[in-house]
Design an enzyme around this catalytic site. Structure first.
Site, mmCIF file in Angstrom:
data_model
loop_
_atom_site.group_PDB
_atom_site.id
_atom_site.type_symbol
_atom_site.label_atom_id
_atom_site.label_comp_id
_atom_site.label_asym_id
_atom_site.label_seq_id
_atom_site.Cartn_x
_atom_site.Cartn_y
_atom_site.Cartn_z
ATOM 1 C CB SER A 13 74.600 42.498 55.578
ATOM 2 O OG SER A 13 74.461 41.916 54.427
ATOM 3 C CD GLU A 141 80.798 48.593 61.548
ATOM 4 O OE1 GLU A 141 81.542 49.404 61.569
ATOM 5 O OE2 GLU A 141 80.214 48.223 60.556
ATOM 6 C CB THR A 188 57.657 50.997 59.523
ATOM 7 O OG1 THR A 188 56.407 50.577 60.002
ATOM 8 C CG2 THR A 188 57.637 52.265 58.988
ATOM 9 C CB THR A 191 62.373 48.950 61.005
ATOM 10 O OG1 THR A 191 63.142 49.290 59.844
ATOM 11 C CG2 THR A 191 63.206 49.877 62.068
ATOM 12 C CB CYS A 393 101.715 45.437 47.318
ATOM 13 S SG CYS A 393 102.450 44.528 48.170
ATOM 14 N N GLY A 395 101.924 45.157 42.203
ATOM 15 C CA GLY A 395 102.091 46.114 41.314
ATOM 16 C C GLY A 395 103.327 46.596 41.080
ATOM 17 C CG HIS A 522 99.303 48.011 50.578
ATOM 18 N ND1 HIS A 522 98.790 47.604 49.515
ATOM 19 C CD2 HIS A 522 100.244 46.838 50.957
ATOM 20 C CE1 HIS A 522 99.059 46.193 49.083
ATOM 21 N NE2 HIS A 522 100.074 45.771 50.039
ATOM 22 C CD GLU A 524 97.020 50.523 48.912
ATOM 23 O OE1 GLU A 524 97.908 51.245 48.513
ATOM 24 O OE2 GLU A 524 96.728 49.354 48.970
HETATM 25 N N1 GLN Z 1 101.837 38.537 46.589
HETATM 26 C C1 GLN Z 1 102.916 39.512 46.788
HETATM 27 C C2 GLN Z 1 103.697 39.322 47.973
HETATM 28 O O1 GLN Z 1 103.387 38.481 48.879
HETATM 29 C C3 GLN Z 1 102.402 40.835 47.078
HETATM 30 C C4 GLN Z 1 101.396 41.112 48.121
HETATM 31 C C5 GLN Z 1 100.410 42.314 47.828
HETATM 32 O O2 GLN Z 1 100.259 42.818 46.642
HETATM 33 N N2 GLN Z 1 99.904 42.757 49.073
HETATM 34 O O3 GLN Z 1 104.548 39.679 48.227
#
Ligand code: GLN
Length: 550
Positions: A13, A141, A188, A191, A393, A395, A522, A524
């Site tokens: 993996s 996948e 090889t 594989t 979040c 943070g 989020h 990101e």
């Molecule tokens: N623990 C926090 C909550 O549940 C933040 C969650 C997170 O950062 N995804 O609200």
């Protein structure tokens, strides 16, 4: 009729099946086809939501709110399109549906058996994606490695689909060729064994992606061709490279796209070379103007001797996308928050030593008590030292706690996730979540997926997005407590984004600071290499400015 490409792994993996699947998708997109991708995870968990990121990697979230494997994130990043919950499948999910159907008498009194009923359900799910996505190619996948017990039923489903549509189903084996130090030669045999194992499941690979440290030479290609019963030109060399976004370009060096099209009796729908945007991206990545030092303060880093960047993969990718956009080479620093805990003596020195040389700091999402006080100290440091800060979040929630404690002087202010009896619950559980927690109903019950957010004009966030109405993805049970909103605002915290349906604070900012933004969502998850996220772009821009000033 859609074409199906199953991607399976051989030998071991972690050799990049997800990136391979995504990259093949990119190549086909560039030949003018519509592509989508499905991830199959063979574990019993119904979804990835209950799994620890250290074990499983980041839990990714789609717009329609499924908590899934990080490979779905790779598909979105490479294919530059949203992927929905139907494209994610686990053993748990498949069995849950079959058992429910049996309980509802939907099998008309027949004996429900592992074969064919489980593979049938797998195929039904694949067909549903075909119908809804209207894609020309469905990449599928299958998680795990051939030869293990867990993914057998998925291979069986693939075999059955191939039997019904031999012209429309392809199998690609991603295998690994070791170069043992003491031998100094690429081997090889593993594989060959992987192909035999796949053969015993009734499947012959059409193409082998040969992952290795170095490119494959002709003798190795010939050997694999002979022993694995495959055309030499269908053995694709896939050496280790520095940047995942170069994989599609590398595959094309061995004409992978053309091989797939000729096997599925299709012709490219586009003229010219394609992959232009990816070539340009690679040029930018490889010729940065400067380096930028970004710290991620988190707790999911240490697993034995390995540092698991996988736990924060979308955050890392989003940083990279934004840095590349500005012609920068990101240097990411992993900072384990536990050592900042007390921020006295040794810990204070640690903070200055670690954060002092950075250009910006991110505190990403998280859960539970461990490491939080250290994160709060790091946030305080960034605020006081005017270092660009982005809180995601948890943070963001911890930034609110820091502000409440140190600026509003609400001593002991906290989130009720950690201290249920705090006098100042500035972050509190969402009302509907109380029952879930009490009844231990933890699976897929957070506030999940995309919700609308309205931005306040004149804020940094508005400046970044350049519009008022946005939509971002969530995964949390706790929220900024509106009872404290005024108190926080009176001291200068700006509530820059609000969910209009429920009046929830989704973004906080601080003025008189080069960049201090926290988001309950989020961002990101929505950053893509060819389309970096606006907020990350603004954050990185602030980091560049601050780096130039010191
Ligand atoms: N623990 C926090 C909550 O549940 C933040 C969650 C997170 O950062 N995804 O609200």
């Amino acid at each position: 009729m859609a074409k199906y490409i199953f991607v399976v792994g051989g030998v071991m993996s972690g050799i990049g099946k997800g990136i391979t699947t995504s990259s093949i998708g990119v190549i086909l997109q560039n030949k003018g086809f519509k592509v989508t991708a499905i991830k199959i995870d063979p574990y019993i968990n119904v979804d990835a939501g209950t799994m620890n990121p250290v074990e499983h990697g980041e839990v990714f979230v789609t717009d329609d709110g499924v908590e899934c494997d990080q490979d779905i994130g790779s598909y979105e990043r490479f294919l530059n399109r949203d992927i929905y919950s139907d494209n994610y499948m686990t053993t748990g999910m498949v069995y849950e549906t079959v058992i429910k159907r049996e309980r509802n008498l939907e099998y008309d009194g027949r004996c429900v058996e592992v074969v064919p009923h489980i593979p049938d359900e797998i195929i039904r799910r694949i067909r549903k994606v075909t119908k809804n996505s209207k894609a020309d190619f469905i990449m599928i996948e299958i998680g795990g490695t051939v030869g293990e017990y867990q993914n057998l039923l998925f291979l069986e489903a693939a075999r059955m689909l191939h039997l019904r549509h031999p012209q429309d189903v392809l199998f690609i084996l991603v295998s690994y060729l070791p170069v043992p130090k003491m031998i100094g030669e690429m081997k090889t045999k593993p594989t060959q064994y992987a192909v035999r194992t796949l053969n015993s499941a009734g499947i012959q690979p059409d193409i082998i992606i040969a992952r290795s440290q170095v490119p494959l030479d002709e003798p190795r290609k010939r050997k694999i061709s002979l022993f694995c019963n495959i055309d030499k030109d269908d053995v694709i060399s896939a050496p280790d490279i520095d940047f995942i976004y170069e994989v599609p370009i590398n595959f094309e060096k061995d004409n992978l796209g053309q091989r797939i099209l000729s096997k599925t009796n299709l012709r490219s729908r586009k003229k010219g070379k394609g992959l232009k945007r990816w070539n340009n991206l690679m040029k930018t990545i490889k010729n940065p103007k400067e380096e930028l030092n970004i710290g991620i303060v988190g707790k999911y880093f240490d697993t034995g001797d390995f540092t698991l960047a996988d736990s924060y993969i979308s955050v890392i990718e989003a940083i990279k996308h934004a840095c590349w956009h500005h012609g920068q080479a990101p240097v990411i620093h992993w900072l384990s928050s536990e050592k900042y805990h007390l921020a006295k003596g040794e810990a204070r020195k640690n903070l200055k030593k670690d954060l002092g040389n950075l250009d910006g700091v991110i505190v990403p999402g998280g859960f539970g008590t461990r490491g939080t006080e250290g994160k709060i100290k790091a946030i305080e440091w960034a605020r006081r030292n005017k270092m660009p800060f982005l809180g995601l979040c948890y943070g963001m929630q911890l930034a609110v706690i820091e502000w409440a404690r140190n600026v509003c002087k609400l001593k002991g202010a906290h989130t009720t996730e950690i201290n249920r009896r705090t006098k100042y619950p500035v972050i509190d559980v969402l009302p509907e979540q109380k029952i879930n927690i009490r009844e231990k109903n933890f699976g897929a019950t957070m506030r999940l997926g995309a919700y609308p957010c309205q931005l306040v004009k004149g804020t940094r966030s508005y400046k970044a997005y350049k519009k008022t109405n946005i939509s971002e993805r969530h995964r949390h049970r706790y929220e900024l407590n509106n009872k404290f909103r005024k108190e926080l605002e009176d001291k200068g915290m700006v509530m820059a984004g609000i969910n209009p349906e429920r009046d929830l604070v989704e973004i906080i900012e601080i003025k008189k600071h080069p960049f201090f933004v926290g988001t309950q969502f989020h961002p990101e998850f929505k950053s893509r290499p060819l389309n970096p996220h606006s907020l990350f772009r603004e954050f990185i821009k602030a980091c560049i400015t601050s780096s130039r000033s010191h």
